[in-house]
Design a protein around this motif. Sequence first.
Motif, PDB file in Angstrom:
ATOM      1  N   UNK A  63     -17.860 -14.385   2.506  1.00 57.70           N
ATOM      2  CA  UNK A  63     -16.398 -14.174   2.430  1.00 57.70           C
ATOM      3  C   UNK A  63     -15.982 -13.794   1.015  1.00 57.70           C
ATOM      4  N   UNK A  64     -16.590 -14.476   0.026  1.00 59.75           N
ATOM      5  CA  UNK A  64     -16.246 -14.179  -1.372  1.00 59.75           C
ATOM      6  C   UNK A  64     -16.682 -12.771  -1.762  1.00 59.75           C
ATOM      7  N   UNK A  65     -17.905 -12.398  -1.372  1.00 54.94           N
ATOM      8  CA  UNK A  65     -18.430 -11.075  -1.737  1.00 54.94           C
ATOM      9  C   UNK A  65     -17.681  -9.951  -1.019  1.00 54.94           C
ATOM     10  N   UNK A  66     -17.166 -10.247   0.184  1.00 52.38           N
ATOM     11  CA  UNK A  66     -16.405  -9.245   0.941  1.00 52.38           C
ATOM     12  C   UNK A  66     -14.922  -9.257   0.597  1.00 52.38           C
ATOM     13  N   UNK A  79      -8.993 -13.991  -3.701  1.00 47.16           N
ATOM     14  CA  UNK A  79      -8.895 -13.484  -5.073  1.00 47.16           C
ATOM     15  C   UNK A  79      -7.828 -14.212  -5.881  1.00 47.16           C
ATOM     16  N   UNK A  80      -6.969 -14.977  -5.209  1.00 42.64           N
ATOM     17  CA  UNK A  80      -5.917 -15.712  -5.934  1.00 42.64           C
ATOM     18  C   UNK A  80      -5.758 -17.141  -5.394  1.00 42.64           C
ATOM     19  N   UNK A  81      -6.753 -17.625  -4.690  1.00 42.14           N
ATOM     20  CA  UNK A  81      -6.626 -18.935  -4.035  1.00 42.14           C
ATOM     21  C   UNK A  81      -7.158 -20.098  -4.843  1.00 42.14           C
ATOM     22  N   UNK A  82      -7.585 -19.824  -6.085  1.00 40.43           N
ATOM     23  CA  UNK A  82      -8.134 -20.894  -6.900  1.00 40.43           C
ATOM     24  C   UNK A  82      -7.088 -21.582  -7.754  1.00 40.43           C
ATOM     25  N   UNK A  83      -7.522 -22.235  -8.802  1.00 47.41           N
ATOM     26  CA  UNK A  83      -6.609 -22.926  -9.725  1.00 47.41           C
ATOM     27  C   UNK A  83      -7.290 -23.055 -11.080  1.00 47.41           C
ATOM     28  N   UNK A  84      -6.569 -23.545 -12.063  1.00 43.18           N
ATOM     29  CA  UNK A  84      -7.092 -23.751 -13.413  1.00 43.18           C
ATOM     30  C   UNK A  84      -7.817 -22.500 -13.908  1.00 43.18           C
ATOM     31  N   UNK A  85      -9.124 -22.637 -14.312  1.00 41.78           N
ATOM     32  CA  UNK A  85      -9.825 -21.472 -14.853  1.00 41.78           C
ATOM     33  C   UNK A  85     -10.521 -20.646 -13.765  1.00 41.78           C
ATOM     34  N   UNK A  86     -10.503 -21.125 -12.508  1.00 41.91           N
ATOM     35  CA  UNK A  86     -11.156 -20.381 -11.432  1.00 41.91           C
ATOM     36  C   UNK A  86     -10.122 -19.883 -10.411  1.00 41.91           C
ATOM     37  N   UNK A  87      -9.173 -19.093 -10.897  1.00 39.04           N
ATOM     38  CA  UNK A  87      -8.127 -18.535 -10.033  1.00 39.04           C
ATOM     39  C   UNK A  87      -8.714 -17.591  -8.993  1.00 39.04           C
TER      40      UNK A  87
END
Length: 328
Positions: free
Chosen positions: A7-10, A16-24
């Motif tokens: 899912x990440x590679x595709x 692409x914007x579902x993270x937080x802190x330094x891993x957005x």
Amino acid sequence: MTSIRRMCLDHHPGLDSGGTLWFQDLTAFPQGLLSPTFPLLIAGLHYVNVQISFQNIKAAALPGILGLLAKYYKLYLDILAIPLCVIGFYIPQGSLIYWATNNSFTLIQQLSLKNPYIRNKLGLAPERILKKRIPAKDVMLENGNILEHVVPAESNILQRDIPAETVSPEKLLDVSLEYLAAGHQDKALPLLRIAIEKDPELVRALVAMGQILCSRKSFEEAAECFERAISKIQLEEENTLLVLATFGAGVSRIWQGRKPEGIEHLKRIADLKVPDAPMDKAMYYKGLVMLGSTLFGDGEKLEAAKYLKIAATYDPGVNAYLKECEEG
């Protein structure tokens, strides 16, 4: 793990914007100053989980080829932490979050299932207790065999393992007291329970179990152990043990919130003979101080002063509390 990585590679919508802190951006690979955080965390959690998983196997000292295989398999898993750390830099951050979370839950699960209180609440059998080697002089069985391992009956890890249920309660008590002296309460408690089941009259086991439970704040169960011990102790033979059990019962009931019962127990200490051994004597007077302070807190200052006077003959430091009572 494969599905999340795919899912990440595709570039699955939202990652692409579902993270937080330094891993957005969860589709991106670790980058920047904090990039080593997840790889190091994953490698560290893997290493800790391996150590916990192999604790019992290490303690069992497995013989022959089985022991050799276990040793080298653990070494392989330990070394694996290094490539896992490196691989972490080449995996999308979304996969790293899943991996770190999964390892964290594994760690919590392992630690929880090693806790006797949690195992008891879940209705699970006590964890296997393995001891590498016990001195022969302490654990000679009735048939002359040497007890090298103590494990529950359902376990058959080693051909020479002896189920705890087949060992005499006195020997189980000796082994559990060794564990207790070494600070291993988790190992001592299950053996004490088995010893008491086999011999409900084993007073020393009841007192030892009460001490462990009291230190773990299981005050109700601790008080029951101490009270059972008190009912079985012969005063003229076991005065020291009676002082310890009475003190334990009084303290447990007070800390449980049942002050009247606790006070009644502690009052009985004053009627007992003062033990000769220094540590036991200190316990005797500590019980009187505990009684005096509890009575003082309840407003019974004259009654409190009576017991504090006795304690002050042993410890002059108690005079400060005694003076406060008398002035009150």
